[in-house]
Design a protein around this motif. Sequence first.
Motif, PDB file in Angstrom:
ATOM      1  N   PHE A  43       0.843  -1.201   0.000  1.00 53.07           N
ATOM      2  CA  PHE A  43       0.000   0.000   0.000  1.00 53.07           C
ATOM      3  C   PHE A  43       0.884   1.260   0.000  1.00 53.07           C
ATOM      4  CE2 PHE A  43      -2.283  -3.356   2.270  1.00 53.07           C
ATOM      5  CZ  PHE A  43      -3.425  -3.454   1.487  1.00 53.07           C
ATOM      6  N   GLY A  44       1.808   1.345  -0.952  1.00 53.72           N
ATOM      7  CA  GLY A  44       2.730   2.487  -1.051  1.00 53.72           C
ATOM      8  C   GLY A  44       2.053   3.762  -1.527  1.00 53.72           C
ATOM      9  N   HIS A  45       0.918   3.654  -2.177  1.00 49.55           N
ATOM     10  CA  HIS A  45       0.191   4.842  -2.633  1.00 49.55           C
ATOM     11  C   HIS A  45      -1.302   4.535  -2.590  1.00 49.55           C
ATOM     12  CE1 HIS A  45      -0.654   8.571  -4.779  1.00 49.55           C
ATOM     13  NE2 HIS A  45      -1.487   7.870  -5.563  1.00 49.55           N
ATOM     14  N   VAL A  46      -2.005   5.208  -1.695  1.00 53.00           N
ATOM     15  CA  VAL A  46      -3.444   4.964  -1.560  1.00 53.00           C
ATOM     16  C   VAL A  46      -4.158   6.310  -1.461  1.00 53.00           C
ATOM     17  CG1 VAL A  46      -3.174   2.733  -0.433  1.00 53.00           C
ATOM     18  CG2 VAL A  46      -3.221   4.815   0.958  1.00 53.00           C
ATOM     19  N   ARG A  47      -5.430   6.293  -1.840  1.00 51.31           N
ATOM     20  CA  ARG A  47      -6.305   7.469  -1.675  1.00 51.31           C
ATOM     21  C   ARG A  47      -7.503   6.988  -0.856  1.00 51.31           C
ATOM     22  NH1 ARG A  47      -6.254  11.988  -4.820  1.00 51.31           N
ATOM     23  NH2 ARG A  47      -8.532  11.939  -5.062  1.00 51.31           N
ATOM     24  N   LEU A  48      -7.679   7.610   0.300  1.00 56.11           N
ATOM     25  CA  LEU A  48      -8.719   7.192   1.218  1.00 56.11           C
ATOM     26  C   LEU A  48      -9.713   8.322   1.414  1.00 56.11           C
ATOM     27  CD1 LEU A  48      -6.501   5.479   3.949  1.00 56.11           C
ATOM     28  CD2 LEU A  48      -7.555   4.447   1.930  1.00 56.11           C
ATOM     29  N   ARG A  49     -10.971   7.958   1.512  1.00 54.78           N
ATOM     30  CA  ARG A  49     -12.040   8.924   1.764  1.00 54.78           C
ATOM     31  C   ARG A  49     -12.635   8.641   3.128  1.00 54.78           C
ATOM     32  NH1 ARG A  49     -16.488  11.099  -2.423  1.00 54.78           N
ATOM     33  NH2 ARG A  49     -17.760  12.319  -0.978  1.00 54.78           N
ATOM     34  N   GLY A  50     -12.710   9.687   3.946  1.00 51.84           N
ATOM     35  CA  GLY A  50     -13.257   9.501   5.270  1.00 51.84           C
ATOM     36  C   GLY A  50     -13.482  10.833   5.959  1.00 51.84           C
ATOM     37  N   GLU A  51     -13.957  10.729   7.187  1.00 55.99           N
ATOM     38  CA  GLU A  51     -14.273  11.926   7.980  1.00 55.99           C
ATOM     39  C   GLU A  51     -13.156  12.150   8.997  1.00 55.99           C
ATOM     40  OE1 GLU A  51     -17.518  13.215  11.377  1.00 55.99           O
ATOM     41  OE2 GLU A  51     -18.139  11.862   9.751  1.00 55.99           O
ATOM     42  N   LEU A  52     -12.692  13.399   9.092  1.00 60.17           N
ATOM     43  CA  LEU A  52     -11.627  13.722  10.025  1.00 60.17           C
ATOM     44  C   LEU A  52     -12.162  13.673  11.441  1.00 60.17           C
ATOM     45  CD1 LEU A  52      -9.788  16.719   8.306  1.00 60.17           C
ATOM     46  CD2 LEU A  52      -8.976  14.370   8.552  1.00 60.17           C
ATOM     47  N   SER A  53     -11.290  13.198  12.341  1.00 61.19           N
ATOM     48  CA  SER A  53     -11.672  13.122  13.746  1.00 61.19           C
ATOM     49  C   SER A  53     -10.405  13.261  14.585  1.00 61.19           C
ATOM     50  CB  SER A  53     -12.375  11.794  14.048  1.00 61.19           C
ATOM     51  OG  SER A  53     -12.658  11.694  15.431  1.00 61.19           O
ATOM     52  N   GLY A  54     -10.524  13.939  15.717  1.00 60.35           N
ATOM     53  CA  GLY A  54      -9.385  14.101  16.618  1.00 60.35           C
ATOM     54  C   GLY A  54      -8.236  14.863  16.001  1.00 60.35           C
ATOM     55  N   VAL A  55      -8.523  15.881  15.234  1.00 63.58           N
ATOM     56  CA  VAL A  55      -7.475  16.654  14.560  1.00 63.58           C
ATOM     57  C   VAL A  55      -6.748  17.507  15.591  1.00 63.58           C
ATOM     58  CG1 VAL A  55      -6.980  18.389  12.812  1.00 63.58           C
ATOM     59  CG2 VAL A  55      -8.796  16.705  12.436  1.00 63.58           C
ATOM     60  N   ALA A  98      -7.683  11.707   1.527  1.00 66.38           N
ATOM     61  CA  ALA A  98      -6.273  11.747   1.916  1.00 66.38           C
ATOM     62  C   ALA A  98      -5.462  10.883   0.973  1.00 66.38           C
ATOM     63  CB  ALA A  98      -6.107  11.272   3.357  1.00 66.38           C
ATOM     64  N   THR A  99      -4.375  11.430   0.489  1.00 61.57           N
ATOM     65  CA  THR A  99      -3.474  10.704  -0.406  1.00 61.57           C
ATOM     66  C   THR A  99      -2.154  10.479   0.327  1.00 61.57           C
ATOM     67  OG1 THR A  99      -4.492  11.735  -2.337  1.00 61.57           O
ATOM     68  CG2 THR A  99      -2.329  10.726  -2.634  1.00 61.57           C
ATOM     69  N   GLY A 100      -1.642   9.237   0.337  1.00 59.57           N
ATOM     70  CA  GLY A 100      -0.388   8.938   1.026  1.00 59.57           C
ATOM     71  C   GLY A 100      -0.081   7.460   0.950  1.00 59.57           C
ATOM     72  N   LYS A 101       0.613   6.977   1.973  1.00 60.34           N
ATOM     73  CA  LYS A 101       0.977   5.555   2.011  1.00 60.34           C
ATOM     74  C   LYS A 101       0.698   5.022   3.400  1.00 60.34           C
ATOM     75  CE  LYS A 101       5.830   6.392   3.184  1.00 60.34           C
ATOM     76  NZ  LYS A 101       7.234   6.135   2.799  1.00 60.34           N
ATOM     77  N   LEU A 102       0.356   3.704   3.450  1.00 61.54           N
ATOM     78  CA  LEU A 102       0.124   3.048   4.723  1.00 61.54           C
ATOM     79  C   LEU A 102       1.449   2.575   5.293  1.00 61.54           C
ATOM     80  CD1 LEU A 102      -3.067   0.881   4.158  1.00 61.54           C
ATOM     81  CD2 LEU A 102      -2.880   3.138   5.192  1.00 61.54           C
ATOM     82  N   THR A 103       1.561   2.668   6.582  1.00 58.81           N
ATOM     83  CA  THR A 103       2.739   2.205   7.282  1.00 58.81           C
ATOM     84  C   THR A 103       2.317   1.730   8.648  1.00 58.81           C
ATOM     85  OG1 THR A 103       4.996   2.753   7.985  1.00 58.81           O
ATOM     86  CG2 THR A 103       3.306   4.459   8.229  1.00 58.81           C
ATOM     87  N   THR A 104       3.263   1.149   9.381  1.00 60.97           N
ATOM     88  CA  THR A 104       2.960   0.681  10.727  1.00 60.97           C
ATOM     89  C   THR A 104       3.772   1.466  11.736  1.00 60.97           C
ATOM     90  OG1 THR A 104       4.687  -1.013  10.633  1.00 60.97           O
ATOM     91  CG2 THR A 104       2.470  -1.639   9.885  1.00 60.97           C
ATOM     92  N   TYR A 105       3.269   1.467  12.945  1.00 61.14           N
ATOM     93  CA  TYR A 105       3.963   2.119  14.047  1.00 61.14           C
ATOM     94  C   TYR A 105       4.204   1.058  15.094  1.00 61.14           C
ATOM     95  CZ  TYR A 105       4.992   5.366  17.855  1.00 61.14           C
ATOM     96  OH  TYR A 105       5.597   6.043  18.885  1.00 61.14           O
ATOM     97  N   ALA A 106       5.432   0.560  15.106  1.00 62.26           N
ATOM     98  CA  ALA A 106       5.750  -0.598  15.950  1.00 62.26           C
ATOM     99  C   ALA A 106       5.607  -0.289  17.420  1.00 62.26           C
ATOM    100  CB  ALA A 106       7.183  -1.072  15.645  1.00 62.26           C
ATOM    101  N   GLY A 107       5.778   0.977  17.819  1.00 62.49           N
ATOM    102  CA  GLY A 107       5.713   1.321  19.232  1.00 62.49           C
ATOM    103  C   GLY A 107       4.350   1.060  19.828  1.00 62.49           C
ATOM    104  N   ARG A 108       3.294   1.017  19.000  1.00 64.76           N
ATOM    105  CA  ARG A 108       1.948   0.788  19.515  1.00 64.76           C
ATOM    106  C   ARG A 108       1.228  -0.342  18.771  1.00 64.76           C
ATOM    107  NH1 ARG A 108      -0.532   6.872  20.426  1.00 64.76           N
ATOM    108  NH2 ARG A 108       1.066   7.579  21.923  1.00 64.76           N
TER     109      ARG A 108
END
Length: 496
Positions: A43-55, A98-108
Amino acid sequence: MAREPSNSDNDRLVARVAQGDNAQPLSITEISSLLKRTVEDRFGHVRLRGELSGVKRAASGHLYCALKDDKAVLDGVMWRGNTNRLAFVPEDGLEVIATGKLTTYAGRSKYQIVIESLEMAGEGALLALLEKTRARLEAEGLFARERKRDLPFLPKTIGVVTSPTGSVIRDILHRLADRFPSHVIVWPVLVQGQGAADQVAGAVRGFSELPAAGPVARPDVVIVARGGGSIEDLWSFNEEAVVRAIAECTIPVISAVGHETDTTLADHAADRRAPTPTAAAEMAVPVRADLDAALADFAARQRRAVYRPVELGRERLEARVRRLPQPEQVVQAQTQRLDDLAERLRRGLMDRAGQGRERLAGVQARLSPQMLARSWSDAKRRLDQARLTPALIERPISAGRDQLAALSRLAEQLHPEKPLQRGYAIVTDAAGKAMTSKVQAQKEAALKLRFKDDVLDVHTGAADSPAQPGQPATPRTKSKPRAKAGTSARQDDLFD
């Protein structure tokens, strides 16, 4: 009962590597790294549609938020370099892409999207954000009607905030030149895209902070202008920075953003909204030709107002002149009387001259040479008979001398100081005025007694007498009269 040892793999107490098994156990870091590479590769390049929360925006400038729909939530992060390029301010509840890439956060042990760009999910989302911002700013009173100011009737200087290369500034300058040429100061700004809102807000504040007597003329009115476009093109004029700058400007502001059907928050904050930039120029200045015509009309009305009383007076004078009689009729009776008096004067002069001739003839008869010679002889004879003896002069002189001597004796006897030789005295006040009665003397506090040889000052005690009604009482003091030099006798009060 003790448990018997088992030989199954599940009952092993210590992990052992089976013969021929190459699946070595992985560390948590290793599996996290594998998951990270797998997710980023897939998932190096994805476009996601959603509602912003906790900005929320961190102190470092990074943006943290969550994208959600009705069934799932995905955390997201946007680094500072990308947040500076956002065309809007992200808020909770906005539907975005939102346009970007998926990644993981190992700390959590979480996966998230690293957002590279963030866009509104259609005009509906933009309109929702616009309405939300409008309601919030309106609640603060930035759009209140009582904040609106009147535009100056004839501004000397006009400030324009717009792009210097577009057709908007040309339309404004052309319209101003047609209506009323004015001094125009253009503050060039971007009207679309990244940084446009900050430039527009800075330009409005810059005009507002110009000093009245500075090297650059302070505008009397400011026009914020832009041509038409979509809601995305005009979005810079919906930014809160621009709205607040216009509301806080100390100079009246005309908003001319877009066409007549376009409405931005800048229009609500401005003192006057113009449907087009050309209409803004028409609002800013009046038509010079109309002013000239109005002045000419006022001048004509003034002349008519001045000449009207004169014309009315002339009409009234002509009406009265027509009612007056002819000059010949007015002087006819006087002319006739003048002729009568002239005739009477002529006859009177002729009669007077005749009477004078008669008197002159009578006098002429008496003025004969014989009569004049006789009168002269009589006068000479009377003069010869008169004799000028000394007694004629001495007798009047002697009579005058006797009269003068008698008057001198009488003056000596009647002299006011003559009785002083016989023991009498003259009583006067302090100013030297003679006192002829006791009533007068009692009114004086001090008197002078003039004797034959000297003057004696005495006090009458009038200052010690009871006070008259309406006057304050004066304390009674015993005055000491001044005694005559060489005597010790005390002079008593003359009236005690």
